[in-house]
Design an enzyme around this catalytic site. Structure first.
Site, PDB file in Angstrom:
ATOM      1  N   GLU A 115     -40.529  24.409 -14.628  1.00  0.00           N
ATOM      2  CA  GLU A 115     -41.027  24.611 -15.985  1.00  0.00           C
ATOM      3  C   GLU A 115     -42.248  25.515 -16.041  1.00  0.00           C
ATOM      4  O   GLU A 115     -42.320  26.422 -16.863  1.00  0.00           O
ATOM      5  CB  GLU A 115     -41.362  23.270 -16.642  1.00  0.00           C
ATOM      6  CG  GLU A 115     -41.877  23.411 -18.066  1.00  0.00           C
ATOM      7  CD  GLU A 115     -41.985  22.100 -18.825  1.00  0.00           C
ATOM      8  OE1 GLU A 115     -42.899  21.978 -19.657  1.00  0.00           O
ATOM      9  OE2 GLU A 115     -41.164  21.196 -18.576  1.00  0.00           O
ATOM     10  N   ASP A 149     -45.230  20.082 -11.984  1.00  0.00           N
ATOM     11  CA  ASP A 149     -45.890  19.020 -12.740  1.00  0.00           C
ATOM     12  C   ASP A 149     -47.389  19.235 -12.800  1.00  0.00           C
ATOM     13  O   ASP A 149     -47.998  19.256 -13.868  1.00  0.00           O
ATOM     14  CB  ASP A 149     -45.591  17.654 -12.106  1.00  0.00           C
ATOM     15  CG  ASP A 149     -44.125  17.472 -11.777  1.00  0.00           C
ATOM     16  OD1 ASP A 149     -43.732  17.868 -10.672  1.00  0.00           O
ATOM     17  OD2 ASP A 149     -43.392  16.949 -12.623  1.00  0.00           O
TER      18      ASP A 149
END
Length: 391
Positions: A282, A22
């Site tokens: 990610e 994040d």
């Protein structure tokens, strides 16, 4: 009313859930907005300790600090009082984190109201194309929030890719002395580097022990470089010692070395220097795509195995001509059984040259869509122009 919007002010709110993914994405986003587009960025982060792992300049005790031109503020809770005059032109909620109530009220009271974006997670699933840029009315506040989806084609928002990245990657990967010097920082000698070099970044449930056993028995020497804190139990079992930075061991054809947790710039070099990269979440997933090397992705787990659907959607695009990669990545993520790890890895290993060529083609095709930050700012300007014309 005419407003100059060439370099807006912008706030990003980030709640750290996946330890580094994040904040990794938000920090790249903040830096690119500031350094390449002159945007005055304030990054609100609730976990400065995790932030410091990828950015050593961070002071975890500071309520407010400036790093590389970005104002970093410690987001401690949902309380606080905010002045409409202090509201930026653009507010980004990362992954739908909820803004403090008083902050939302201050946004509503500002003239003109900020452009409010919900920056969503990256997926290759088709449905995001219909949701990208969709408005979500907030009647109580008389504000509209817009969904912004990163993606792999022109119907989505692109991927984070800073200016000059391709040139730096190409120069590094074609400079054997630079690669050798970088790996040498972690005790990888020229002799060791002659075999297969692999970086390993995964979640704890990955079948790391089976992978180590396969490499130990392999005919190809393998050096596996693991950041400290990754798969600690499996790495400790192989080492026979605590998996701290600097620890290493060799069994059979496999050498495992534990690296210190690397800042983002050095992690890019690691991906560029290795022959195969195991990545997770990610942020490292995207950076592995830019590296142009074969990679295995460990996707962040979701309830009811929803992440497996997301994984299959990506593989349908990325690995449609690489069945061995599809099979291995599905097995690595528990989306299908992988009873014979040796056979699965050997099939993948044989296909690596073709996969490497395909990785270059994939990188070029995604780059052709344009970078995310430029597209995001274009969208913001369109929204602001429409807003001004309604006044």
């Amino acid at each position: 009313m005419s407003l100059s919007f060439s370099a807006p002010s912008l706030a990003i709110f980030c709640k750290v859930i996946d330890n580094y993914g994040d904040i990794g994405i938000c920090w790249r986003l903040a830096r690119q907005l500031c350094l390449e587009h002159g945007v005055a960025v304030t990054l609100w982060v609730d976990d400065l300790v995790s932030f410091r792992r990828i950015c050593p300049e961070v002071d975890p005790a500071a309520a407010q600090q400036v790093i590389l031109g970005v104002t970093v503020r410690h987001w401690q809770d949902q309380d606080g009082q905010f002045d409409p005059r202090d509201m930026p032109d653009v507010v980004i909620e990362f992954f739908g984190c909820e803004l403090p109530p008083d902050y939302q009220q201050a946004m509503a009271a500002r003239t003109p109201r900020p452009v409010w974006l919900n920056y969503e997670g990256l997926t290759a699933e088709d449905w995001v194309e219909g949701c990208h840029r969709l408005p979500s009315m907030q009647p109580r506040l008389r504000l509209t929030k817009y969904f912004y989806f990163p993606g792999f084609n022109a119907r989505t928002g692109g991927l984070l890719h800073e200016a000059g990245l391709e040139a730096r990657r190409h120069a590094f990967q074609h400079d054997p002395a630079a690669v050798t010097a970088f790996l040498g920082r972690f005790g990888v000698t020229t002799t060791a580097a002659a075999g297969r070099k692999v970086s390993l970044f995964c979640y704890p449930d990955a079948p790391v022990t089976a992978l180590f056993e396969t490499w130990r028995r392999s005919t190809t020497p393998t050096v596996c470089l693991v950041p400290e804190g990754v798969a600690p139990e499996q790495v400790a079992a192989f080492l026979g010692a605590a998996p701290v930075a600097g620890a290493s061991a060799n069994h059979g054809r496999l050498t495992v070395r534990v690296l210190p947790f690397l800042p983002q710039a050095d992690y890019d070099l690691l991906l560029w220097a290795c022959d195969v990269n195991f990545v997770r979440g990610e942020d490292s997933w995207v950076r592995a795509q830019w590296a142009g090397r074969p990679f295995v992705w460990h996707i962040y787990p979701q309830d009811e195995n929803l992440h497996h659907k997301k994984l299959r959607a990506f593989l349908a695009l990325y690995a449609r001509q690489a069945p061995a990669l599809t099979a291995y990545m599905l097995g690595w993520n528990g989306a299908q059984t992988m009873d014979d790890h040796d056979a699965a890895w050997n099939a993948l290993d044989s296909a690596l040259p073709a996969i490497a060529a395909q990785a270059d083609a994939w990188r070029e095709s995604v780059l052709a869509q344009g970078d995310l930050v430029t597209q995001l700012l274009d969208f913001v300007r369109d929204l602001r122009f429409a807003q001004e014309n309604r006044v």
